[in-house]
Motif scaffolding. Sequence first.
Motif, PDB file in Angstrom:
ATOM      1  N   ALA A 199      -1.663  16.555  16.585  1.00  0.00           N
ATOM      2  CA  ALA A 199      -2.983  15.983  16.872  1.00  0.00           C
ATOM      3  C   ALA A 199      -4.052  16.660  16.012  1.00  0.00           C
ATOM      4  O   ALA A 199      -3.903  17.807  15.583  1.00  0.00           O
ATOM      5  N   TRP A 200      -5.140  15.937  15.777  1.00  0.00           N
ATOM      6  CA  TRP A 200      -6.277  16.502  15.060  1.00  0.00           C
ATOM      7  C   TRP A 200      -6.920  17.604  15.895  1.00  0.00           C
ATOM      8  O   TRP A 200      -7.074  17.471  17.105  1.00  0.00           O
ATOM      9  N   MET A 201      -7.324  18.675  15.248  1.00  0.00           N
ATOM     10  CA  MET A 201      -8.234  19.636  15.849  1.00  0.00           C
ATOM     11  C   MET A 201      -9.638  19.215  15.413  1.00  0.00           C
ATOM     12  O   MET A 201      -9.836  18.830  14.253  1.00  0.00           O
ATOM     13  N   GLU A 202     -10.613  19.273  16.328  1.00  0.00           N
ATOM     14  CA  GLU A 202     -11.937  18.738  16.026  1.00  0.00           C
ATOM     15  C   GLU A 202     -13.033  19.783  16.208  1.00  0.00           C
ATOM     16  O   GLU A 202     -13.026  20.553  17.167  1.00  0.00           O
ATOM     17  N   LEU A 203     -13.973  19.785  15.261  1.00  0.00           N
ATOM     18  CA  LEU A 203     -15.187  20.599  15.336  1.00  0.00           C
ATOM     19  C   LEU A 203     -16.363  19.629  15.258  1.00  0.00           C
ATOM     20  O   LEU A 203     -16.638  19.069  14.199  1.00  0.00           O
ATOM     21  N   ARG A 204     -17.045  19.413  16.360  1.00  0.00           N
ATOM     22  CA  ARG A 204     -18.049  18.357  16.419  1.00  0.00           C
ATOM     23  C   ARG A 204     -19.489  18.868  16.372  1.00  0.00           C
ATOM     24  O   ARG A 204     -20.385  18.180  15.901  1.00  0.00           O
ATOM     25  N   LYS A 205     -19.730  20.062  16.862  1.00  0.00           N
ATOM     26  CA  LYS A 205     -21.100  20.567  16.919  1.00  0.00           C
ATOM     27  C   LYS A 205     -21.487  21.191  15.582  1.00  0.00           C
ATOM     28  O   LYS A 205     -20.717  21.938  14.987  1.00  0.00           O
ATOM     29  N   SER A 206     -22.683  20.878  15.104  1.00  0.00           N
ATOM     30  CA  SER A 206     -23.159  21.451  13.847  1.00  0.00           C
ATOM     31  C   SER A 206     -23.972  22.707  14.116  1.00  0.00           C
ATOM     32  O   SER A 206     -24.937  22.687  14.880  1.00  0.00           O
ATOM     33  N   TYR A 207     -23.575  23.793  13.464  1.00  0.00           N
ATOM     34  CA  TYR A 207     -24.291  25.061  13.593  1.00  0.00           C
ATOM     35  C   TYR A 207     -25.198  25.315  12.390  1.00  0.00           C
ATOM     36  O   TYR A 207     -25.841  26.356  12.322  1.00  0.00           O
ATOM     37  N   ARG A 208     -25.222  24.395  11.446  1.00  0.00           N
ATOM     38  CA  ARG A 208     -26.035  24.567  10.245  1.00  0.00           C
ATOM     39  C   ARG A 208     -27.188  23.575  10.176  1.00  0.00           C
ATOM     40  O   ARG A 208     -28.304  23.921   9.803  1.00  0.00           O
ATOM     41  N   LEU A 209     -26.917  22.317  10.508  1.00  0.00           N
ATOM     42  CA  LEU A 209     -27.950  21.292  10.391  1.00  0.00           C
ATOM     43  C   LEU A 209     -29.065  21.506  11.404  1.00  0.00           C
ATOM     44  O   LEU A 209     -28.827  21.980  12.517  1.00  0.00           O
ATOM     45  N   THR A 210     -30.271  21.144  11.019  1.00  0.00           N
ATOM     46  CA  THR A 210     -31.370  21.173  11.973  1.00  0.00           C
ATOM     47  C   THR A 210     -31.221  19.993  12.928  1.00  0.00           C
ATOM     48  O   THR A 210     -30.714  18.928  12.556  1.00  0.00           O
ATOM     49  N   ASN A 211     -31.662  20.178  14.157  1.00  0.00           N
ATOM     50  CA  ASN A 211     -31.570  19.087  15.132  1.00  0.00           C
ATOM     51  C   ASN A 211     -32.456  17.908  14.758  1.00  0.00           C
ATOM     52  O   ASN A 211     -32.274  16.798  15.260  1.00  0.00           O
ATOM     53  N   ASN A 212     -33.429  18.139  13.867  1.00  0.00           N
ATOM     54  CA  ASN A 212     -34.310  17.047  13.447  1.00  0.00           C
ATOM     55  C   ASN A 212     -33.642  16.103  12.453  1.00  0.00           C
ATOM     56  O   ASN A 212     -34.013  14.923  12.368  1.00  0.00           O
ATOM     57  N   ILE A 213     -32.666  16.585  11.690  1.00  0.00           N
ATOM     58  CA  ILE A 213     -32.029  15.733  10.683  1.00  0.00           C
ATOM     59  C   ILE A 213     -30.855  14.944  11.269  1.00  0.00           C
ATOM     60  O   ILE A 213     -30.497  13.880  10.762  1.00  0.00           O
ATOM     61  N   ILE A 214     -30.263  15.422  12.355  1.00  0.00           N
ATOM     62  CA  ILE A 214     -29.075  14.759  12.905  1.00  0.00           C
ATOM     63  C   ILE A 214     -29.363  13.322  13.353  1.00  0.00           C
ATOM     64  O   ILE A 214     -28.584  12.410  13.037  1.00  0.00           O
ATOM     65  N   PRO A 215     -30.472  13.037  14.056  1.00  0.00           N
ATOM     66  CA  PRO A 215     -30.757  11.628  14.389  1.00  0.00           C
ATOM     67  C   PRO A 215     -30.944  10.757  13.152  1.00  0.00           C
ATOM     68  O   PRO A 215     -30.604   9.569  13.170  1.00  0.00           O
ATOM     69  N   ILE A 216     -31.470  11.328  12.081  1.00  0.00           N
ATOM     70  CA  ILE A 216     -31.651  10.568  10.837  1.00  0.00           C
ATOM     71  C   ILE A 216     -30.292  10.205  10.242  1.00  0.00           C
ATOM     72  O   ILE A 216     -30.084   9.086   9.755  1.00  0.00           O
ATOM     73  N   LEU A 217     -29.352  11.142  10.282  1.00  0.00           N
ATOM     74  CA  LEU A 217     -28.002  10.853   9.797  1.00  0.00           C
ATOM     75  C   LEU A 217     -27.360   9.730  10.614  1.00  0.00           C
ATOM     76  O   LEU A 217     -26.731   8.818  10.062  1.00  0.00           O
ATOM     77  N   LYS A 218     -27.523   9.795  11.930  1.00  0.00           N
ATOM     78  CA  LYS A 218     -26.964   8.752  12.796  1.00  0.00           C
ATOM     79  C   LYS A 218     -27.586   7.394  12.479  1.00  0.00           C
ATOM     80  O   LYS A 218     -26.883   6.379  12.371  1.00  0.00           O
ATOM     81  N   ASN A 219     -28.903   7.378  12.338  1.00  0.00           N
ATOM     82  CA  ASN A 219     -29.594   6.119  12.060  1.00  0.00           C
ATOM     83  C   ASN A 219     -29.170   5.543  10.717  1.00  0.00           C
ATOM     84  O   ASN A 219     -29.008   4.323  10.569  1.00  0.00           O
ATOM     85  N   PHE A 220     -28.990   6.417   9.726  1.00  0.00           N
ATOM     86  CA  PHE A 220     -28.582   5.922   8.412  1.00  0.00           C
ATOM     87  C   PHE A 220     -27.202   5.280   8.485  1.00  0.00           C
ATOM     88  O   PHE A 220     -26.995   4.168   7.973  1.00  0.00           O
ATOM     89  N   TYR A 221     -26.255   5.967   9.120  1.00  0.00           N
ATOM     90  CA  TYR A 221     -24.905   5.397   9.175  1.00  0.00           C
ATOM     91  C   TYR A 221     -24.892   4.088   9.970  1.00  0.00           C
ATOM     92  O   TYR A 221     -24.190   3.141   9.611  1.00  0.00           O
ATOM     93  N   ASN A 222     -25.674   4.013  11.030  1.00  0.00           N
ATOM     94  CA  ASN A 222     -25.708   2.785  11.828  1.00  0.00           C
ATOM     95  C   ASN A 222     -26.299   1.615  11.046  1.00  0.00           C
ATOM     96  O   ASN A 222     -25.862   0.469  11.192  1.00  0.00           O
ATOM     97  N   GLN A 223     -27.301   1.896  10.207  1.00  0.00           N
ATOM     98  CA  GLN A 223     -27.934   0.833   9.431  1.00  0.00           C
ATOM     99  C   GLN A 223     -27.173   0.496   8.156  1.00  0.00           C
ATOM    100  O   GLN A 223     -27.190  -0.644   7.698  1.00  0.00           O
ATOM    101  N   PHE A 224     -26.507   1.490   7.581  1.00  0.00           N
ATOM    102  CA  PHE A 224     -25.800   1.292   6.315  1.00  0.00           C
ATOM    103  C   PHE A 224     -24.373   1.843   6.432  1.00  0.00           C
ATOM    104  O   PHE A 224     -24.026   2.839   5.793  1.00  0.00           O
ATOM    105  N   PRO A 225     -23.539   1.216   7.255  1.00  0.00           N
ATOM    106  CA  PRO A 225     -22.188   1.745   7.485  1.00  0.00           C
ATOM    107  C   PRO A 225     -21.314   1.631   6.238  1.00  0.00           C
ATOM    108  O   PRO A 225     -21.570   0.826   5.340  1.00  0.00           O
ATOM    109  N   TYR A 226     -20.282   2.445   6.196  1.00  0.00           N
ATOM    110  CA  TYR A 226     -19.321   2.415   5.094  1.00  0.00           C
ATOM    111  C   TYR A 226     -17.968   2.858   5.620  1.00  0.00           C
ATOM    112  O   TYR A 226     -17.849   3.427   6.704  1.00  0.00           O
TER     113      TYR A 226
END
Length: 409
Positions: A209-236
Motif C-alpha cells: 500500500a501507499w504510505m501517505e504524507l498529506r500535511k504541508s510543513y513548508r507551505l504557508t496556509n495562505n497559499i494552500i487554498p490558492i493551489l486548491k482553487n487553481f487545480y479545481n479550475q484548471f484540472p490536469y
Amino acid sequence: MYSIDDWKDRLKKRFTFNTQQETIAIDPPPATKFRRVKGTAGSGKSLALAARAAVLASQGKRVLVCSHNIALLNYLEEDLVKQFVNPIPLKITFMHFHLWCRSVCEATESMNRYDQLWNDYPNKQEVWNYGMGELVSRLYDEDIPNLPTYDAILLDEGHDFRIDWWITLKKAITQGGEALFVCDKTQNIHGTAQAWTEQEMRGCGFTGAWMELRKSYRLTNNIIPILKNFYNQFPYEVGHEGPDIPEQDPSYGTEVWDNLRWVQVHPGRSPIDACIKEIERLHDDPAIPFVNFLSGKKIGIPIVGEFKRRDKNIFSTHHEDWRISREAKLNLSPGCAEIVATTVHSFKGWETPYLIVHVEQIRSLEDRAAFYTALSRLKRNNNGAVLTVVSSCPELEQFGRENFRDFKI
C-alpha cells in the motif's frame, strides 16, 4: 554507529519527524522490500528519504539516491542528508538518471557503445529518453564485469521517471535489497505521472500500500487554498488516484501576513519589462536578501542579460547552450545570488520565501502542472512570504483577480 532507538530519538527531538516520516526513515521495509510514498508539496517526503539514506549508510549499506532533476540532487546531498550525517559517507551515491547511465558505461569500459548512441538516435532527446536506459539495461543483462550494485535505491520525484528507466535502475539492486519510490503526481510537469498506474507499479515491484504524507510543513496556509482553487479550475491528468493537494497545518496560523501579488500583463505591454520591474521591486527591498525568479527560457534569457548589463549579482541556468545550462543546474540553490533565475523544472524540489513566477500559457496539461508546481515552491517565513505572479496569460486573469489581494494591471 547509531542504533534504531538512537535514530528515533534524534529524528523526534531534532527534526520533529511525524510517525509516518519516522516509519519511512527507520523501520525496516516489509517482505517485498519495495516501498512507495506519496506526499504533497512541503510534506517532508524528501527529508524522510534523506534520513533513510543516512540510516542505511550508518548500517554499512550501499545506497544510490536518484532523481530525474539534476538540480534536486544537490539539494538532497548538501541541504538534507548532511543534516543527518556529516561528512556524508562514501556509501551514499547521488546521481540523476542520465549521469548514472554514463557512470555505468565508464565503470564497465563501455563508453564506445555510449558514444555510438549519439549516432544511432535522431536527436539528443531520443538518446536521453530511450538510448541510455536501453544500453545500460543490456549491460546488466549481459552481466559484464564491474557493474555497480546497491543495497538500496531511493528515488525522489519518482513521478518524473519513465517506467522503463526504473526497470533499468532496478537491475542494480542487490538480491534482497530495498527500494523507496517517493512522488507527488500533482507536480506532473513532464507528463509521465499518469503512466504509473497501479498495474505498472505492481509490475515494477511496488506491491504494498501507499504510505501517505498529506500535511504541508513548508507551505504557508495562505497559499494552500490558492493551489486548491487553481487545480479545481484548471484540472490536469495526475492518475486515477486524483491530485494530492496539501492539507493546512493548524499549528501554523493564517495570521502571518504573506505578500501575495498578481500582475496581469495585457497585450501590447512587454512581459519582460513587467518581470524586470517586479524583480527590481523585491531586489531593492532591504528586508529581502534574495529573489528567486521562475520563467521559461525565452523570457529568462533577455531578463538575465539585462541584469548582467547592470552588473547585478545574478545566477541563472538560462543559456542557449544546453551544456552550460546543465552545468549551472549543478550549482543551483535558492540563495546562491541576490537574483536567481531558472525554470520551474530545475527549481522543483527547492523552496523559497521570496518568489516571482512568470506564466505565459496554460494550454497543455504540462503547462498547468508547471504553474501549480511553481506556486507550491513558496516557503513559510516568520515575517511573511513574498510571492508575485507576472501573468501574460489571458485565461488566468480572472483567477488572479479572485485569489490575489494585490492585483495589478
